[in-house]
Each structure stands twice: as C-alpha cells, then as structure tokens.
Enzyme design. Structure first.
Site, PDB file in Angstrom:
ATOM      1  CB  THR A  79      -0.913   0.016   1.249  1.00  0.00           C
ATOM      2  OG1 THR A  79      -1.392   1.352   1.453  1.00  0.00           O
ATOM      3  CG2 THR A  79      -0.194  -0.419   2.511  1.00  0.00           C
ATOM      4  CD  GLU A 123      -1.648   5.105   5.603  1.00  0.00           C
ATOM      5  OE1 GLU A 123      -2.234   5.668   4.660  1.00  0.00           O
ATOM      6  OE2 GLU A 123      -1.550   5.606   6.733  1.00  0.00           O
ATOM      7  CE1 TYR A 170      -3.943  -1.611   5.969  1.00  0.00           C
ATOM      8  CE2 TYR A 170      -2.949   0.418   5.166  1.00  0.00           C
ATOM      9  CZ  TYR A 170      -3.576  -0.788   4.921  1.00  0.00           C
ATOM     10  OH  TYR A 170      -3.821  -1.175   3.616  1.00  0.00           O
ATOM     11  CE  LYS A 174      -2.163  -4.275   4.082  1.00  0.00           C
ATOM     12  NZ  LYS A 174      -2.494  -5.332   3.105  1.00  0.00           N
TER      13      LYS A 174
HETATM   14  P1  NAP Z   1     -11.477  -4.616   2.442  1.00  0.00           P
HETATM   15  O1  NAP Z   1     -12.649  -4.292   1.574  1.00  0.00           O
HETATM   16  O2  NAP Z   1     -11.403  -4.018   3.802  1.00  0.00           O
HETATM   17  O3  NAP Z   1     -11.383  -6.208   2.558  1.00  0.00           O
HETATM   18  C1  NAP Z   1     -10.574  -6.828   3.532  1.00  0.00           C
HETATM   19  C2  NAP Z   1     -10.797  -8.326   3.485  1.00  0.00           C
HETATM   20  O4  NAP Z   1      -9.931  -8.957   4.443  1.00  0.00           O
HETATM   21  C3  NAP Z   1     -12.223  -8.786   3.826  1.00  0.00           C
HETATM   22  O5  NAP Z   1     -12.575  -9.837   2.960  1.00  0.00           O
HETATM   23  C4  NAP Z   1     -12.098  -9.306   5.258  1.00  0.00           C
HETATM   24  O6  NAP Z   1     -13.028 -10.318   5.593  1.00  0.00           O
HETATM   25  C5  NAP Z   1     -10.699  -9.922   5.167  1.00  0.00           C
HETATM   26  N1  NAP Z   1     -10.097 -10.165   6.488  1.00  0.00           N
HETATM   27  C6  NAP Z   1      -9.984  -9.307   7.521  1.00  0.00           C
HETATM   28  N2  NAP Z   1      -9.385  -9.917   8.571  1.00  0.00           N
HETATM   29  C7  NAP Z   1      -9.120 -11.195   8.178  1.00  0.00           C
HETATM   30  C8  NAP Z   1      -8.522 -12.305   8.830  1.00  0.00           C
HETATM   31  N3  NAP Z   1      -8.065 -12.252  10.083  1.00  0.00           N
HETATM   32  N4  NAP Z   1      -8.418 -13.468   8.120  1.00  0.00           N
HETATM   33  C9  NAP Z   1      -8.892 -13.546   6.855  1.00  0.00           C
HETATM   34  N5  NAP Z   1      -9.459 -12.528   6.199  1.00  0.00           N
HETATM   35  C10 NAP Z   1      -9.571 -11.353   6.861  1.00  0.00           C
HETATM   36  O7  NAP Z   1     -10.119  -4.195   1.692  1.00  0.00           O
HETATM   37  P2  NAP Z   1      -9.859  -3.849   0.138  1.00  0.00           P
HETATM   38  O8  NAP Z   1     -10.097  -2.399  -0.071  1.00  0.00           O
HETATM   39  O9  NAP Z   1     -10.515  -4.863  -0.708  1.00  0.00           O
HETATM   40  O10 NAP Z   1      -8.278  -4.031   0.063  1.00  0.00           O
HETATM   41  C11 NAP Z   1      -7.706  -5.298  -0.242  1.00  0.00           C
HETATM   42  C12 NAP Z   1      -6.277  -5.327   0.262  1.00  0.00           C
HETATM   43  O11 NAP Z   1      -5.513  -4.295  -0.368  1.00  0.00           O
HETATM   44  C13 NAP Z   1      -6.114  -5.092   1.764  1.00  0.00           C
HETATM   45  O12 NAP Z   1      -5.029  -5.877   2.192  1.00  0.00           O
HETATM   46  C14 NAP Z   1      -5.760  -3.619   1.868  1.00  0.00           C
HETATM   47  O13 NAP Z   1      -5.028  -3.372   3.041  1.00  0.00           O
HETATM   48  C15 NAP Z   1      -4.928  -3.446   0.613  1.00  0.00           C
HETATM   49  N6  NAP Z   1      -4.932  -2.120   0.001  1.00  0.00           N
HETATM   50  C16 NAP Z   1      -6.110  -1.505  -0.264  1.00  0.00           C
HETATM   51  C17 NAP Z   1      -6.107  -0.280  -0.906  1.00  0.00           C
HETATM   52  C18 NAP Z   1      -7.382   0.441  -1.237  1.00  0.00           C
HETATM   53  O14 NAP Z   1      -7.327   1.647  -1.488  1.00  0.00           O
HETATM   54  N7  NAP Z   1      -8.514  -0.243  -1.296  1.00  0.00           N
HETATM   55  C19 NAP Z   1      -4.876   0.314  -1.281  1.00  0.00           C
HETATM   56  C20 NAP Z   1      -3.710  -0.382  -1.002  1.00  0.00           C
HETATM   57  C21 NAP Z   1      -3.726  -1.604  -0.378  1.00  0.00           C
HETATM   58  P3  NAP Z   1     -14.475  -9.965   6.284  1.00  0.00           P
HETATM   59  O15 NAP Z   1     -15.343  -9.538   5.139  1.00  0.00           O
HETATM   60  O16 NAP Z   1     -14.877 -11.255   6.887  1.00  0.00           O
HETATM   61  O17 NAP Z   1     -14.188  -8.868   7.273  1.00  0.00           O
HETATM   62  N1  GDD Z   2     -12.215   7.567   6.587  1.00  0.00           N
HETATM   63  C1  GDD Z   2     -12.307   8.899   6.678  1.00  0.00           C
HETATM   64  N2  GDD Z   2     -13.424   9.448   7.244  1.00  0.00           N
HETATM   65  N3  GDD Z   2     -11.280   9.631   6.205  1.00  0.00           N
HETATM   66  C2  GDD Z   2     -11.406  10.969   6.277  1.00  0.00           C
HETATM   67  C3  GDD Z   2     -12.520  11.605   6.821  1.00  0.00           C
HETATM   68  C4  GDD Z   2     -13.580  10.795   7.344  1.00  0.00           C
HETATM   69  O1  GDD Z   2     -14.584  11.290   7.863  1.00  0.00           O
HETATM   70  N4  GDD Z   2     -12.336  12.945   6.730  1.00  0.00           N
HETATM   71  C5  GDD Z   2     -11.155  13.140   6.157  1.00  0.00           C
HETATM   72  N5  GDD Z   2     -10.564  11.955   5.882  1.00  0.00           N
HETATM   73  C6  GDD Z   2      -9.231  11.765   5.294  1.00  0.00           C
HETATM   74  C7  GDD Z   2      -8.339  10.836   6.100  1.00  0.00           C
HETATM   75  O2  GDD Z   2      -7.809  11.529   7.237  1.00  0.00           O
HETATM   76  C8  GDD Z   2      -7.305  10.486   5.033  1.00  0.00           C
HETATM   77  O3  GDD Z   2      -6.327  11.505   4.966  1.00  0.00           O
HETATM   78  C9  GDD Z   2      -8.107  10.499   3.740  1.00  0.00           C
HETATM   79  O4  GDD Z   2      -9.356  11.139   4.037  1.00  0.00           O
HETATM   80  C10 GDD Z   2      -8.412   9.100   3.179  1.00  0.00           C
HETATM   81  O5  GDD Z   2      -8.933   8.295   4.221  1.00  0.00           O
HETATM   82  P1  GDD Z   2      -9.497   6.810   3.922  1.00  0.00           P
HETATM   83  O6  GDD Z   2     -10.511   6.872   2.855  1.00  0.00           O
HETATM   84  O7  GDD Z   2      -9.897   6.247   5.243  1.00  0.00           O
HETATM   85  O8  GDD Z   2      -8.258   6.060   3.285  1.00  0.00           O
HETATM   86  P2  GDD Z   2      -6.715   5.959   3.711  1.00  0.00           P
HETATM   87  O9  GDD Z   2      -5.912   6.744   2.706  1.00  0.00           O
HETATM   88  O10 GDD Z   2      -6.496   6.256   5.144  1.00  0.00           O
HETATM   89  O11 GDD Z   2      -6.449   4.394   3.525  1.00  0.00           O
HETATM   90  C11 GDD Z   2      -6.911   3.700   2.364  1.00  0.00           C
HETATM   91  O12 GDD Z   2      -5.927   3.752   1.357  1.00  0.00           O
HETATM   92  C12 GDD Z   2      -4.708   3.066   1.666  1.00  0.00           C
HETATM   93  C13 GDD Z   2      -3.769   3.271   0.468  1.00  0.00           C
HETATM   94  O13 GDD Z   2      -3.129   4.504   0.554  1.00  0.00           O
HETATM   95  C14 GDD Z   2      -7.254   2.269   2.782  1.00  0.00           C
HETATM   96  O14 GDD Z   2      -7.913   1.628   1.707  1.00  0.00           O
HETATM   97  C15 GDD Z   2      -5.997   1.485   3.106  1.00  0.00           C
HETATM   98  O15 GDD Z   2      -6.331   0.117   3.319  1.00  0.00           O
HETATM   99  C16 GDD Z   2      -5.027   1.611   1.928  1.00  0.00           C
HETATM  100  O16 GDD Z   2      -3.848   0.884   2.177  1.00  0.00           O
END
Ligand code: NAP
Ligand code: GDD
Length: 322
Positions: A126, A128, A150, A154
C-alpha cells in the site's frame, strides 16, 4: 487445464473485483472465508459471482487453516488481499492489525512454501507505507515512512514478500497500490462515506456530512482497473514490485465538491468538519508514479476521479431508493 487461484480477503472490495476478473479468464476461484460479518458475501453478489467462487474456511492468523486452504484449492496463484484495512481503526487495534496484516502475510507465504513453492504469490502492499512522503512523486525506489500501525504492519508484509523471493526463490510480487475505490467500497472510507452521505442528503434522508481532515490529498483510482494490475504481475516471468496509481492527486475537499455538484447541490451548504475524525498522525498527501507498471505490465488506469465519484454517487442513490 484450468488455473486455480486462492484469494484471501475475497469478501472485500478488491476480492470481489478480482474474483470476477479471474472467473472471466477461466480460473477456478477459491476464497478464504473468515466468516466475521452477517452478510459478508454482498459484494460478490452485487457482481453476480457469489455462486461461482468456492469458499474454504480460514483465518490469516491461523497457519494450519492456510495450509489446508492451499491443499484444498490446489492454487497456482495466491492473492493475499485479506487485512484489517481501515487506517483509522489501526490505532485502536494495533496488535490485531499487526497480527493480521503483518504476521498474516508471513503465514500465507509459509503455507505457499510448505504446500506448493511453485505457486505465484501477490501481496497487497500500500501507498500508506510512504506515509510522511520522502519524494514528491512516489515510486518503487522511494524510501518508506509509515505513519500508522496499519502502515507499519503492511511494511512488514512487504519486506517479507521481498525476502521470500530473495531467500526461498518464491515468485512473490508486491503491488504498492494507491487508494482505489468503487461502489463496493466500505462505508468507513472517505470516498464512500461522502457518496453515501451526498445521496442521503439529495434524497432528504440527511442534512449534513461530517468529515475530518478535508485538506488531505490522495491519488484515487478505480478498483476495477487496479485488480487487472494484480493479475498482470503474476503473469510476468520474474516476480517484482510495482507502484499502481493514477499519477493525479486530489484533496478530499475537491472530491466532496465533485460529488455534490453531480447531484446539483453546493457542498458549502452541507459539509461540516468534525475533529473526531482527525487521526493521531496524518498522511497529508500521496501521489504515485506508475511508470514501471505502464512500461513492464502495459497497465494504465482507465477511470478518472470524476467518473469514479459519479459512478459511486449513482450507485448509492440506487441503493437508497430501493
Ligand atoms: P477490504 O474491503 O477491507 O477487505 C478486507 C478483506 O480482508 C475482507 O474480505 C475481510 O473479511 C478480510 N479479512 C480481515 N481480517 C481477516 C482475517 N483475520 N483473516 C482472513 N481474512 C480477513 O479491503 P480492500 O479495499 O478490498 O483491500 C484489499 C487489500 O488491499 C487489503 O489488504 C488492503 O489493506 C490493501 N490495500 C487496499 C487499498 C485500497 O485503497 N482499497 C490500497 C492499497 C492496499 P471480512 O469480510 O470477513 O471482514
Ligand atoms: N475515513 C475517513 N473518514 N477519512 C477521512 C474523513 C472521514 O470522515 N475525513 C477526512 N478523511 C481523510 C483521512 O484523514 C485520510 O487523509 C483520507 O481522508 C483518506 O482516508 P481513507 O478513505 O480512510 O483512506 P486511507 O488513505 O487512510 O487508507 C486507504 O488507502 C490506503 C492506500 O493509501 C485504505 O484503503 C488502506 O487500506 C489503503 O492501504
């Protein structure tokens, strides 16, 4: 012979889009099902693949369940998407986040090494990890500086992936993905909180949208585009690490304006800043350079932020009208 994939985190946003992509490519798709929520299959159902994937019970913190999942699925490709993925929660649950996101990835790597070291492995790393950014545009060579439990967990998983590649010869790749969103995004993340909130205000179900730091900037793309990059990484002869991003950064404030504008409202009439949503340490800005993914994988994002946000607002309006 059909290819077999095992996806951890199959019930999450990316798990659903990746399942659909792999099924379209003729894969037999297996998913690790941790069974925590009441309706964890809703995303797979929305994409129409709920009954096409095969589930195997297991948890990232339980190595024996991962070994059994590898055996049962006969996976040749393993995508480790499972995680406690909400940054905000990682300050409340730092130990769980470390166990699931950090040690959990090592458990999957061990299961691959023990059961089928020829299987190809993808780690969901990520942006992050860049945290307090050390370069204006972040790429594969930019030093990491995580700012949340987090991000720290990661980073452990990321280096473990590199280490298993270098010390055990696994085909283990790490995708350093910047924020990617979709109508299947969890409600806790800012984009979906905004599109759901805007849809509620438009329909007269709410009056106000309360957010934290709206000056934060993110490089936002569409999850449907990003899962293609994951698959492409595992089709390469050599495993490697890739940044996956759009190369455009936008503030939360601007993202909110796009969403309100789409439904003919002015964000200034409805937006309130609430310190409750500020984080103990913030990642102020993220901006990725996806040049390597473009050159080596032939990958490029196809969806603009404007298209993404309007797609999400429309989906939330549809859901709420139902
Ligand atoms: P998500 O919607 O939060 O999905 C997370 C998944 O992990 C869910 O299926 C959850 O299962 C499962 N999980 C949580 N704890 C677990 C455990 N102990 N054992 C097995 N499974 C578990 O996340 P996403 O947005 O699809 O992201 C997918 C991956 O990419 C994550 O690793 C995230 O950190 C990473 N990532 C995401 C982003 C982004 O912007 N979306 C960016 C960079 C990296 P339940 O449904 O049962 O809770
Ligand atoms: N969630 C949330 N809620 N974020 C807020 C809010 C609020 O009310 N107001 C402002 N923000 C700001 C957060 O402080 C952050 O700077 C930004 O919006 C994005 O927040 P999120 O959408 O929660 O995502 P993230 O960037 O912290 O994390 C996501 O992206 C990562 C990749 O850079 C997640 O998907 C992570 O799992 C992923 O790794």
């Amino acid at each position: 012979m059909s290819k077999h994939a095992l996806i951890t985190g199959i019930t999450g946003q990316d798990g659903a889009y990746l399942s659909r992509l792999l099924l379209e490519k003729g894969y037999e798709v297996h998913g690790l099902l941790a069974r925590r929520g009441s309706d964890t299959l809703w995303r797979l159902r929305e994409l129409g693949v709920e009954n096409e994937v095969r589930m195997v019970d297991g948890d990232l913190t339980d190595l024996s369940s991962l070994i059994r999942a590898m055996q049962a699925s006969q996976a040749t490709e393993v995508y480790n998407l499972g995680a406690q993925s909400f940054v905000g929660t990682s300050w409340q649950q730092p130990v769980l986040t470390a166990q699931v996101d950090g040690v959990g990835a090592i458990n999957v790597l061990e299961a691959v090494r023990i059961v089928n070291p020829e299987a190809r492995f993808y780690q969901a790393s990520t942006s992050e990890m860049f945290g307090l950014i050390q370069a204006q545009k972040q790429d594969e060579k930019t030093p990491f500086y995580p700012r949340s439990p987090y991000g720290v967990a990661k980073l452990m998983a990321h280096w473990a992936t590199v280490n298993y590649r270098e010390s055990h010869g696994l085909h283990a790749s790490s995708g350093i993905l910047f924020n990617h969103e979709s109508p299947l995004r969890g409600l806790e993340f800012v984009t979906r909180k905004v599109t759901d909130g805007v849809a509620r205000i438009k329909l007269g179900l709410a009056k106000e949208l309360r957010l934290g730091n709206i000056d934060a900037k993110r490089d936002w793309g569409f999850a449907g585009d990003y899962v293609e990059a994951m698959w492409l990484m595992l089709q390469q002869p050599q495993a490697d690490d890739y940044v996956v991003a759009t190369g455009v950064t936008t503030s939360v404030r601007e993202m909110v304006e796009i969403a309100f504008r789409h439904v003919g409202l002015d964000s200034r009439d409805h937006l309130a800043v609430d310190p409750k949503f500020f984080r103990p340490a913030e990642v102020d800005v993220l901006l990725g350079n996806p040049a390597k993914a473009k050159a080596k994988l032939g990958w490029a994002p196809r969806t603009s932020l404007e298209q993404l946000v309007t797609m999400m607002v429309d989906a939330d309006l549809r859901r709420l009208r139902k």
